[in-house]
Design a protein around this motif. Sequence first.
Motif, PDB file in Angstrom:
ATOM      1  N   VAL A  66      -4.871   0.642  15.053  1.00  0.00           N
ATOM      2  CA  VAL A  66      -4.614   1.345  13.797  1.00  0.00           C
ATOM      3  C   VAL A  66      -5.723   0.909  12.853  1.00  0.00           C
ATOM      4  O   VAL A  66      -5.968  -0.301  12.700  1.00  0.00           O
ATOM      5  CB  VAL A  66      -3.248   0.961  13.196  1.00  0.00           C
ATOM      6  CG1 VAL A  66      -3.032   1.669  11.860  1.00  0.00           C
ATOM      7  CG2 VAL A  66      -2.130   1.271  14.180  1.00  0.00           C
ATOM      8  N   VAL A  67      -6.416   1.901  12.263  1.00  0.00           N
ATOM      9  CA  VAL A  67      -7.447   1.574  11.274  1.00  0.00           C
ATOM     10  C   VAL A  67      -7.079   2.311   9.985  1.00  0.00           C
ATOM     11  O   VAL A  67      -6.743   3.490  10.024  1.00  0.00           O
ATOM     12  CB  VAL A  67      -8.851   2.005  11.742  1.00  0.00           C
ATOM     13  CG1 VAL A  67      -9.881   1.751  10.646  1.00  0.00           C
ATOM     14  CG2 VAL A  67      -9.230   1.251  13.018  1.00  0.00           C
ATOM     15  N   ALA A  68      -7.124   1.595   8.875  1.00  0.00           N
ATOM     16  CA  ALA A  68      -6.760   2.222   7.599  1.00  0.00           C
ATOM     17  C   ALA A  68      -7.687   1.711   6.497  1.00  0.00           C
ATOM     18  O   ALA A  68      -8.139   0.562   6.554  1.00  0.00           O
ATOM     19  CB  ALA A  68      -5.302   1.904   7.258  1.00  0.00           C
ATOM     20  N   HIS A  69      -7.967   2.577   5.558  1.00  0.00           N
ATOM     21  CA  HIS A  69      -8.894   2.208   4.484  1.00  0.00           C
ATOM     22  C   HIS A  69      -8.286   2.519   3.121  1.00  0.00           C
ATOM     23  O   HIS A  69      -7.604   3.537   2.955  1.00  0.00           O
ATOM     24  CB  HIS A  69     -10.202   2.999   4.617  1.00  0.00           C
ATOM     25  CG  HIS A  69     -10.943   2.724   5.884  1.00  0.00           C
ATOM     26  ND1 HIS A  69     -11.707   1.603   6.082  1.00  0.00           N
ATOM     27  CD2 HIS A  69     -11.024   3.443   7.029  1.00  0.00           C
ATOM     28  CE1 HIS A  69     -12.245   1.631   7.299  1.00  0.00           C
ATOM     29  NE2 HIS A  69     -11.838   2.747   7.902  1.00  0.00           N
ATOM     30  N   HIS A  70      -8.561   1.666   2.185  1.00  0.00           N
ATOM     31  CA  HIS A  70      -8.218   1.958   0.788  1.00  0.00           C
ATOM     32  C   HIS A  70      -9.420   1.513  -0.051  1.00  0.00           C
ATOM     33  O   HIS A  70      -9.904   0.393   0.118  1.00  0.00           O
ATOM     34  CB  HIS A  70      -6.957   1.190   0.385  1.00  0.00           C
ATOM     35  CG  HIS A  70      -6.332   1.730  -0.867  1.00  0.00           C
ATOM     36  ND1 HIS A  70      -6.962   1.707  -2.095  1.00  0.00           N
ATOM     37  CD2 HIS A  70      -5.119   2.328  -1.070  1.00  0.00           C
ATOM     38  CE1 HIS A  70      -6.175   2.252  -2.998  1.00  0.00           C
ATOM     39  NE2 HIS A  70      -5.048   2.656  -2.404  1.00  0.00           N
ATOM     40  N   PRO A  71      -9.874   2.368  -0.964  1.00  0.00           N
ATOM     41  CA  PRO A  71     -11.075   2.006  -1.734  1.00  0.00           C
ATOM     42  C   PRO A  71     -10.802   0.939  -2.788  1.00  0.00           C
ATOM     43  O   PRO A  71     -11.746   0.351  -3.335  1.00  0.00           O
ATOM     44  CB  PRO A  71     -11.490   3.330  -2.394  1.00  0.00           C
ATOM     45  CG  PRO A  71     -10.197   4.111  -2.468  1.00  0.00           C
ATOM     46  CD  PRO A  71      -9.369   3.714  -1.285  1.00  0.00           C
ATOM     47  N   GLY A  72      -9.526   0.691  -3.071  1.00  0.00           N
ATOM     48  CA  GLY A  72      -9.203  -0.273  -4.107  1.00  0.00           C
ATOM     49  C   GLY A  72      -9.321   0.353  -5.491  1.00  0.00           C
ATOM     50  O   GLY A  72      -9.804   1.470  -5.641  1.00  0.00           O
ATOM     51  N   THR A  73      -8.875  -0.385  -6.476  1.00  0.00           N
ATOM     52  CA  THR A  73      -8.852   0.155  -7.838  1.00  0.00           C
ATOM     53  C   THR A  73      -9.859  -0.531  -8.736  1.00  0.00           C
ATOM     54  O   THR A  73     -10.002  -0.172  -9.899  1.00  0.00           O
ATOM     55  CB  THR A  73      -7.456  -0.034  -8.462  1.00  0.00           C
ATOM     56  OG1 THR A  73      -7.166  -1.435  -8.483  1.00  0.00           O
ATOM     57  CG2 THR A  73      -6.388   0.696  -7.670  1.00  0.00           C
ATOM     58  N   GLY A  74     -10.592  -1.504  -8.149  1.00  0.00           N
ATOM     59  CA  GLY A  74     -11.412  -2.318  -9.056  1.00  0.00           C
ATOM     60  C   GLY A  74     -12.862  -2.458  -8.664  1.00  0.00           C
ATOM     61  O   GLY A  74     -13.448  -3.523  -8.843  1.00  0.00           O
TER      62      GLY A  74
END
Lengths: 463, 463
Positions: free
Chosen positions: B71-79
């Motif tokens: 499972v590969v998942a990405h989140h760009p983040g908020t900061g």
Amino acid sequence: MSTCLDSILAEIDAGAAAARDRLINWLRIPSISAQPAHAADCLRAADWAREHLAAIGFRAEIRPTAGHPCVVAHHPGTGGKAPHLLFYGHYDVQPADPLSLWRSPPFEPAIMEGPHGPRVVARGAVDDKGQVAMWLEALRAWHVVAGGPPCPVTVLLEGEEEVGSPSLDAFLAANRAELKADVAVISDTGMWDIATPAITTRLRGMVYAQIDLFAASRDLHSGLYGGAALNPINALTRILGELQDADGRIQIPGFYEGIQPVSNVQAAEWAALGFDEAAFLGEIGLKTPAGERGRGALERLWARPTADLNGIWGGYTGEGGKTVIAAEAHAKLSCRLVPGQDPQKVAAGIRQFVMDRLPPDARAEVSILNTTPGIEVPADSPWVQAARGALAAEYGRPAVLVGSGGSIPVVESLKRLLGLDSLLVGFGLNDDQVHSPNEKFELTCLHKGARSHARMLAAFAGR
Amino acid sequence: MSTCLDSILAEIDAGAAAARDRLINWLRIPSISAQPAHAADCLRAADWAREHLAAIGFRAEIRPTAGHPCVVAHHPGTGGKAPHLLFYGHYDVQPADPLSLWRSPPFEPAIMEGPHGPRVVARGAVDDKGQVAMWLEALRAWHVVAGGPPCPVTVLLEGEEEVGSPSLDAFLAANRAELKADVAVISDTGMWDIATPAITTRLRGMVYAQIDLFAASRDLHSGLYGGAALNPINALTRILGELQDADGRIQIPGFYEGIQPVSNVQAAEWAALGFDEAAFLGEIGLKTPAGERGRGALERLWARPTADLNGIWGGYTGEGGKTVIAAEAHAKLSCRLVPGQDPQKVAAGIRQFVMDRLPPDARAEVSILNTTPGIEVPADSPWVQAARGALAAEYGRPAVLVGSGGSIPVVESLKRLLGLDSLLVGFGLNDDQVHSPNEKFELTCLHKGARSHARMLAAFAGR
């Protein structure tokens, strides 16, 4: 040489073809003691010998044991009470497999031509039916010419030699009085070469031990415990790695106690044999003699003790890797002993050797599976002297006194239970394929062996 | 502490029951990677994680490998762009056998009361679903309260950790660009105890070797050849018996080269842990520390290399005795390595150690089955510092920096293939029964672990 002996040897010469045919008939019986399916064949082979002995004047019987029966036969002899000889042999044979490697069926004896003339090829040809046949033929000739052997003779044939003689000791103990004799004569060994007869005067004994080492209460992960927990395999190699020093001297306490040096006469005789150790080792892919430094090859093989690890196991032994610290480790150690060594002291020495080196947290069990002393027949015994004279007369050269690195358990049993020394005069050759496919016996060995036994009977009786 | 983090921690507190139920649902899926019959369950467990990640704002995918998918998942983040974190974990579990030793069915998670409050009992409870759940819950709370994590986050879950990660290296190599990050965060280790958080900053590496010794071209009769022919089992014990000297120092040439002494600070910290080696050894029936003399217990376990024989075999290993001189003997040797040691040099040293001691006529093959360097994350790295601060805030006491005597192969793979250091912060306890029946995870560890991860996310991002 007496006229009588001349006639006996002439009788053997004249009857050589018949002797060969008698052996062939015996060899046709597949008396494989290891295989229950051949139990009836074992009995047939015993009965064949009983009949042969009865035919030449022996009181011969088949005698039951817990396993395959023995044949016991007696003849009072024609010349008084002494000496009384006990001929020992065995009528059972090894299994014949692998059958595919035999060039002729193992129980259809074939006469084949070889560099020494005709030979008989069959399972049991030399071990031990052919070698028993030699003295049966000698006794037959004495019977025909002189009405019987020149001294009292007892014959003992067993049927379980190839499976470790499980019933023999009990049989000897139960029949001690009946089997009383002055010396045992055994033909189950070899000549030095086709032209040189040999008497085996030394046999090595044995102490066989199993060593079990225990450490943690269970197998451990080598990452979590490595560096804290004792590893019993490391400990076992550390202990057993010290069995020999850099010169091959065995470090078991008291190990060499009681061993007499080989006499100069004996050493000179062995040196004169011109044993080719390079060739001996070369056949098995080796070049460098192992064992004690500074000892001759035959001395190391016949007259010096050993400490060989016969097996070792512990931990993970499959494909690839497993990172386990095992809870236990094991080894099997056998020491070949020579005359003078006390097997019980060697056993105690092995135990002490292990305990002396045991690290904290290790527990060891040393189980002794077997103890047999080394045996030596003095070269100056009257039996050896008589046999040497007889063999020299037959072969035109002196018989050599050799050792055997292995054991012949019956020799130790006869000594322990009947108080008998054994005279080991055999006529096998190194290439006889004992226990292997295409086992053979040279007909010249059968013939000259029979003549040698006839001569030895005369010599023992002082004729 | 920022108001934002306060709210996130409050969100975790308020959602504790829901978090527990989510974990229980995941634990119901028997994702046993070793058993082909459970391949569909592995896919289901992967999809459960993908859904969870998608629900909290990640772009999440199931990605095929030669074995079970990742499972590969990405989140760009908020900061902003940095730092970029890679969370690694695994969704597969060990087989549950022996089933008879489980007090509740392994895939029907049970809440049981223990000395630290309620715990969840199930296969995978702590290894690794429960520990993954901690950071999934932290990421969920950041999502709910702040719209996402404070920095870019990549998640990588594999499904073959329990079978040796056969597809992981290829997957990392093929997705190097996509998996780029600044540090890997892994929760698959333990706390020092229930009250004391720990960061694992040292892992031992390994060189695993098989040593095969060959002598004669066939097995030999120990009577006929004993005293003349080299015995490879004796030779092997002689060689391997010298692996350690009397002080436990390993004698492989160059073995200790490159090892830095443990810093005084580190040594003092380990001493302060009050590790009870007597109790540690007592549990497995031992009393006396093995390994190098003069080194502390934790130093020996975490910061010193080992040389453990994991297996040995040769000759006859059955019941009773067989008088054989074997043609060959074998051993498996693993060295746990510490940072500074070059695995290739150690492998060469093992080969040289054997060859230096090889007697004439012996031939040795040394096969290297595995090499992994020891790993150390500097205690002063920003990641360790940030994590220590976060953990101290959560637990009210400093996190201890511990080592692990074993290896975590993914850490080495991440370093070698992606250039990533790993931050190992785990919340397991020694009695969690990892890989055993009745595996459990304390709900307080799940909860405070989630809070700790939430705090670490803030700390990494400089919030």
